[in-house]
Structures are given as structure tokens and as C-alpha cells.
Enzyme design. Structure first.
Site, PDB file in Angstrom:
ATOM      1  N   ASN A 110       0.857  -1.184   0.000  1.00  0.00           N
ATOM      2  CA  ASN A 110       0.000   0.000   0.000  1.00  0.00           C
ATOM      3  C   ASN A 110       0.893   1.234   0.000  1.00  0.00           C
ATOM      4  O   ASN A 110       2.100   1.154   0.264  1.00  0.00           O
ATOM      5  CB  ASN A 110      -0.939  -0.011   1.206  1.00  0.00           C
ATOM      6  CG  ASN A 110      -0.188   0.013   2.533  1.00  0.00           C
ATOM      7  OD1 ASN A 110       0.809  -0.685   2.708  1.00  0.00           O
ATOM      8  ND2 ASN A 110      -0.666   0.805   3.480  1.00  0.00           N
ATOM      9  N   HIS A 111       0.310   2.396  -0.311  1.00  0.00           N
ATOM     10  CA  HIS A 111       1.126   3.605  -0.499  1.00  0.00           C
ATOM     11  C   HIS A 111       0.595   4.713   0.403  1.00  0.00           C
ATOM     12  O   HIS A 111      -0.481   5.259   0.158  1.00  0.00           O
ATOM     13  CB  HIS A 111       1.048   4.035  -1.960  1.00  0.00           C
ATOM     14  CG  HIS A 111       2.269   4.755  -2.447  1.00  0.00           C
ATOM     15  ND1 HIS A 111       3.324   5.094  -1.626  1.00  0.00           N
ATOM     16  CD2 HIS A 111       2.608   5.212  -3.699  1.00  0.00           C
ATOM     17  CE1 HIS A 111       4.248   5.708  -2.337  1.00  0.00           C
ATOM     18  NE2 HIS A 111       3.846   5.797  -3.594  1.00  0.00           N
TER      19      HIS A 111
END
Length: 707
Positions: free
Chosen positions: A28-29
Site C-alpha cells: 500500500n502507499h
């Protein structure tokens, strides 16, 4: 450097596949440090796929000089060819599937180009969760969304590799879309798996205070009470000491209170002291409340004198007082002194009584719409899992405000309306009655609420009374407990520009079992199964498409408590819960409810859905309330009676409508009863027990009767 500054912890290194495995690492970012962080902590020399826009940014260039990277444009699929070859050759590649840093704190849209690379390279996907970095000043979240820190603790969790489940028969765009949806599910599952489920509710509240307290009021109510996290925790610490008298650790303690800031304090105080709140439905009547108390062996009930007086519940309290000790919160408040407050302040967020995640956290009771209420025992893990499941699918953060009009004795009101937002840092406005159809829309306007939970019955009532501007701030309206009528959807869209998202829940699953979301919505269905849940369809004689739904997952209850066997937990066989609902599930996973197993009539050997009968009535008379029930019939076994508020209802109209839509003649009710109102429970659900009793009392030859 990362270990020193961010106290970085790496978990799950054993889940990385061996060198040479075709793998695509999918994190995820959440911040600008994600790329350098992964480069530093991964024990393998992986290449990074970088968006062309980010690659041009000045702050990215120093990092890109020291790592192997490939630029790609999410809007140009052909740019992925080199990456497919690279992954197919056994080179590990890191791609952020969201293609951008989150601006909401939730998972953003997942680009299907990433999934296509994994699919075409025949590679496994290794999900990675980065937690904590979103609180840094290098994230895109602001101080109104999350509690920020220069150097927050960061955890990187590597989850087991997954092969995307894509139907081999699919080709072209359909295959790409299917792969993208599968990767979105993988990322959502990773989020829920990595959620803090091994805690108690009070511990989770402490974590929310530490990580999500922005100084905002977290709970307010119609009385003007406003609580921040600090005040809520302090109140729970102080009150818990007072409520321990006369009760034991693990004891079920009755709570008879309306939606208010006070009920949140009482609920968390009981959690803090190791007692189990048993949420009593004050609208159910003395017989059902006493049956619920007997099932859960409730010997102490917490309530408020002001509430009893305003709610005119004297008769109910007389019945309760004969069976249990009643503690009035006004009396408890009067006994609290400065010393109690100092002790509560010094206690901080430490629970008074340690409990385990799998211990009972709350006892809720089934609505009694089809019989005597049963106690549903939910663990801390059940509620935390369901909150995480919902938040993984719904984009919500501290800039939102939940307007909770559903009572907390209802699982939807407790988990969706109170616990989920409370643990996610989302402010809540608690309102005591969903039946105030004129007041609720005005308060939604005044409070600027953005999220509303409701039933079709309640939403219809609000739509009739609301000004066209009252719902201007609402962006998520989520409906459950009963089917949403097409007319309700139409009114909300045409008048207010709001799309209703329909979900499906049962008390036994804490409650969200499935839901439509902004990214995956199919009207007429109740959405897709919640993350990490399994489903099973058992065949039902007479039902050709679909079957009887059973589910299993981290949010499924510990078991039942019954009045016939008080205090004895009836556990589920192998963790499977039989919902009693007949459903069908399409290839994309969307669930369509055909009706309750108990809500099918067997007429001359044929199974007829009573929900289908109600749907025909709703299409004929959209403004009326209608409910179909079955009663015994000597000739055909059973016959259908329709109760409706439509004054001009005629059986001939039902016959014509059934014929027009191609429905069976058996879906036409034998008798139509015109009633002043359809019987409802306090939760907004139809009271089928009362409706059936009315039908039996008015039983007559097939025709139209007026009750």
C-alpha cells in the site's frame, strides 16, 4: 536509519518466496518514504516500477539514482510489457498498485495494470502493508485527518504470497478487469489481516486515542454533550470503578439506554472493568426484554431516570425491577468525587481488568421478528474485525461525520454507528430516535454529517420530510436490515443526488456480512461478501437458483444464549453460521437475497418467496407499506396474506402486475388486508410475528378485507 528514526519493525520475512520465484511485491502507499523504506528493509534486490509523473519529481530523483527502477504510465498498458518480461524472468518487482499516495487514509483505487502484469507473467503477488508512515509529515494526510508525528513508529508486514484467481476462460478486457478486481481484493484482505484484531475494545480505543486524536470532538449528542477521546477515556475510567460494585468480571450487565454520548461512556466503562454489556431493546416490550435478560442471566441493569421518564417506560421498568437490580446513572454520577476523577486521570488508557480478544465483548439480541429473542455473544475480535472489514471497503476518515440514528441495541447501530467510527477517528453524532422524520434531516443539515446509516423504512420517512438542501453534505448513505425499494433509490438520487449503497448484515456477524461500495456497486444486490469471510450455499428443495447461505469468518459470533437454557453458550459447529437466508451469488461475488427460508410459503408443493410478493406490491403501490405472511390452509397447505396500507388495494391489481412481469400466479396473495400501518420493531424491521397474528385473526376466504 529507518530503524533509528521510525523504530521500524519488519514482520513476515518468512513469507517472501525463495529467489527465482516469479513475484510481484504489492505494498500500500501511504507516504513519500514508502519506496526508500522498502528498499532498505527488503532482504532481496528488487526493482521498482515508478509512475512517470513521480519519476520527474525532484524529491524522487535521489532515490531513483540508487535503485533499479522502470517508469510506467498507468494509462498506457503497453508500457507494462518490459515489466511483464522482467517478472517472468524471475526478477522481483515492487509496484504500488494504487499508483498514488493515499489522500484519505484508506486504500485507494487499485490499477488493473499491476494485476495484468502478475497475470501475464504467471507470478504470485506478495502483499505488503506499511502502517504508521501515514502519520508522518511526509504523507498526504493533514492534521484534521490524523494525529501527525515527525517520526512515528512504522511497521512493515509481508503477507503470504497469493496467486490471483482469474478464470482461465476470460480473455482481453474481461480478463484484465477480473485480474484488477482480484488484486483489489488481495489488497483489502491484507488490510484486514493486518488490522489490530488481537486486542480488546478498550485497548483499541487507547490506540485510536494515540494515533487518531486530532483534538476534535469524537462523540456528541442531541443533549449538547461533547466528548473528545480524552474525555471519553477519562469518563470510562471513572465510571468503571463505580460500576464494579455488585457485579463480577465476565458478568453480563444489562444496558437500557438511548443513543447518546452517555451510552458510549457506559459501554466503554464496562469494557474497561471486564464486564460484558448486554444491550437491551427497550422498544421490544416487557415479555421480550425479560426473555433476553433470562437468556443472558442479567442480574443488574444500568439505565437513566430521565430516559425512563421521557420514554414512558414505567411499565417496562416495573417488570425489570422484579427480576434484576436497577442502577440509575444519575445516582452513580452524584457519588463521583474529585478523588475518583484523579484516579481515572492517572489510569490513562490502561484497562482496569485485562481481557483477551476472544473473550465476550457484548451480548446483543436478535430482533424477535420471527420469535423469541436469542442472545448473540460477540467477542472483541468479532467487533474489531467487522469494523476493519467495513473500513477496508468504505473510504471514510476524520473529515467525515457519522450521523448515528440506529439504536445501539441494534448491531448495525453499535458496530457501524458507534464502534467503527470511534476506533477510526471519525466524529459521531448520536441521535436517540430514527422515527423523528422531520427532525433528523434538519440535524443532518445542522451538523454537516457526511455518513448516514439507515433502513429503507427510515430513509423513506426522511426523504418525505427533508428539504432539498438538508442532505447537501451527505456522501455515503448505507442501508441495511431490509430490502431497499427502487422508489427509495429513485427519490434519493433525483431529489438529493445521493446513491444509496445497500448492505446485508445479521446480528451474528457483528453485523456487516456483505455490502455495496462506491467502487463495487450493483443495485438490486446487497454487494459482495466482507473480506476474509467464507460462504456456503446449501441446496433447498423447490429452489432452483441459489441456496441457503452459511458463512464463516473472523466477525462471526461466539454463539447463542437462549432463554430455554440460560447462560449456556451454544457454539457454532466448525464456526459456520446458518443465516437462514436463501440467496444467489453471481460470478463477480454479488449476493442477491431471495428471502428468508422461513419467509417462503409452500403452496401446493411449490416454494413461493414472500419477499417476491412484497416486491410486486411495492411496484404497484410504492408509497404504501406492505408485508406478506403465510398462514395454514387446509386445501393447499399454506396461503399468502398481504397486509398493506394502500386503501385501494385489490387482488385483481396484484394478478395483473404478476402477469405483466412474468411472475407465477402463486405470488398473488390469497387475501389482501388493508391496515392503518404495517407492524414494525424498534429497529425498523417488519414485525412478522405480529403481522402473522393479525393475518390469522382476520383469516377469511380469499378476498380483500379491511382491518
Amino acid at each position: 536509519m529507518f530503524r533509528a528514526l521510525f523504530r521500524t519493525e519488519i514482520r513476515g520475512l518468512e513469507n517472501l518466496p525463495p529467489p527465482g520465484t516469479r513475484m510481484l511485491i504489492a505494498p500500500n502507499h501511504v507516504s513519500l518514504i514508502d519506496g526508500p523504506l522498502l528498499h532498505a528493509v527488503l532482504p532481496i534486490d528488487a526493482s521498482f516500477a515508478v509512475d512517470t509523473g513521480i519519476a520527474k519529481a525532484w524529491w524522487a530523483k535521489p532515490f531513483l539514482r540508487v535503485v533499479k527502477h522502470y517508469t510506467m504510465d498507468p494509462t498506457k498498458p503497453l508500457a507494462a510489457r518490459d515489466l511483464i518480461k522482467l517478472v517472468a524472468a524471475g526478477e522481483p518487482v515492487v509496484i504500488f498498485p494504487e499508483g498514488r499516495i493515499t489522500v484519505s487514509g484508506s486504500l485507494m483505487k487499485v490499477y488493473d495494470g499491476t494485476a495484468m502484469i502478475a497475470d501475464k507473467a504467471d507470478a504470485v503477488v506478495v502483499p505488503v502493508r506499511i502502517e504508521g508512515a501515514q502519520r508522518s509529515y511526509l504523507s498526504y494526510l493533514n492534521s484534521s485527518q490524523i494525529k501527525r508525528s515527525w517520526f512515528p513508529r512504522v511497521t512493515v508486514t509481508i503477507l503470504p504470497p497469493v496467486k490471483l484467481p482469474v478464470d482461465q476462460a476470460l480473455k482481453g478486457k474481461a480478463r484484465r478487469n477480473a485480474a484488477g478486481a482480484a488484486l483489489q481484493d488481495v489488497m483489502i484482505d491484507a488490510l484486514v489481516k493486518n488490522a489490530m484484531l488481537d486486542h480488546t475494545l478498550f485497548e483499541a480505543l487507547g490506540h485510536a486515542y494515540r494515533d487518531r486524536d486530532t483534538g476534535k470532538v469524537i462523540i456528541e449528542d442531541a443533549l449538547g454533550t461533547k466528548l473528545t477521546y480524552r474525555k471519553l477515556i477519562l469518563g470510562a475510567q471513572v465510571l468503571s470503578r463505580k460500576l464494579e460494585d455488585g457485579t463480577a468480571i465476565g458478568e453480563n450487565v444489562g444496558v437500557l439506554l438511548p443513543n447518546s454520548a452517555g451510552v458510549a461512556v457506559v459501554f466503554m466503562a464496562l469494557q474497561n472493568s471486564g464486564r460484558v454489556p448486554a444491550m437491551l431493546n427497550f422498544s421490544a416490550g416487557p415479555v421480550n426484554v425479560l426473555a433476553a435478560m433470562k437468556a443472558a442471566q442479567v442480574k443488574t441493569v444500568l439505565t437513566s431516570k430521565a430516559f425512563i421518564e421521557k420514554g414512558k417506560l414505567d411499565k417496562l421498568m416495573t417488570a425489570i425491577s422484579a427480576e434484576a437490580r436497577v442502577v440509575y446513572l444519575e445516582d452513580v454520577r452524584a457519588s463521583i468525587g474529585i478523588g475518583d476523577k484523579v484516579k481515572g486521570l492517572l489510569a490513562g488508557t490502561t484497562p482496569r481488568v485485562p481481557r483477551q480478544a476472544n473473550d465476550p465483548a457484548v451480548v446483543l439480541f436478535t430482533s424477535g421478528s420471527e420469535g423469541t429473542p436469542k442472545g448473540v455473544v460477540l467477542s472483541h475480535r468479532n467487533i474489531l474485525a467487522n469494523a476493519a472489514q467495513a473500513l477496508a471497503r468504505v473510504d471514510a476518515n476524520a473529515n467525515d461525520k457519522v450521523f448515528n440514528v440506529l439504536p445501539v441495541f441494534h448491531s448495525f447501530g453499535l458496530t457501524g454507528g458507534m464502534m467503527m467510527p470511534m476506533l477510526a477517528g471519525i466524529p459521531i453524532y448520536m441521535y436517540p430516535s430514527p422515527l423523528h422524520y422531520r427532525i433528523v434531516p434538519e440535524l443532518i443539515y445542522q451538523t454537516g454529517a457526511t455518513i448516514l446509516f439507515g433502513t429503507d423504512t427510515f430513509l423513506t420517512g426522511y426523504a418525505r420530510s427533508a428539504h432539498a438542501y438538508d442532505f447537501r453534505t451527505l456522501r455515503l448513505v448505507i442501508a441495511g436490515a431490509e430490502a431497499v425499494k427502487d422508489r427509495t433509490r429513485q427519490v434519493f438520487m433525483e431529489r438529493y443526488g445521493i446513491r444509496i449503497l445497500e448492505g446485508y448484515g445479521v446480528t451474528e456477524t457483528a453485523p456487516v456480512l456483505a455490502m455495496n461500495t462506491p467502487m463495487a456497486n450493483r443495485p438490486g444486490t446487497v454487494g459482495r461478501l466482507s473480506p476474509l469471510m467464507e460462504s456456503r450455499l446449501d441446496p433447498v428443495p423447490g429452489i432452483e437458483e441459489g441456496g441457503r447461505l452459511s458463512v464463516r469468518g473472523p466477525n462471526v459470533m461466539l454463539g447463542y444464549l437462549r432463554a430455554e437454557n440460560p447462560g449456556v453458550l451454544e457454539v457454532l459447529p466448525d464456526g459456520w453460521h446458518d443465516t437462514g437466508d436463501i440467496v444467489s451469488i453471481d460470478p463477480a461475488g454479488f449476493i442477491t437475497i431471495k428471502g428468508r427460508a422461513k419467509r417462503f410459503a409452500k403452496i401446493a408443493g411449490e416454494m413461493v418467496s414472500l419477499s417476491a410478493v412484497e416486491a410486486i406490491a411495492a411496484s404497484l403501490w410504492p408509497q404504501a407499506g406492505s408485508v406478506a405472511v403465510s398462514i395454514p390452509d387446509q386445501r393447499k397447505g399454506e396461503r399468502i396474506v398481504l397486509l398493506t396500507t394502500e386503501k385501494n388495494a385489490e387482488r385483481s391489481a396484484m394478478q395483473a402486475q404478476a402477469k405483466a412481469i412474468g411472475a407465477s400466479e402463486l405470488t398473488v396473495p390469497a387475501t389482501i388486508m388493508v391496515v392503518d400501518k404495517v407492524p414494525l420493531l424498534g429497529t425498523g424491521k417488519t414485525d412478522y410475528v405480529t403481522a402473522t397474528t393479525m393475518a390469522r385473526e382476520q383469516a377469511s376466504p380469499p378476498e380483500r378485507v379491511v382491518a
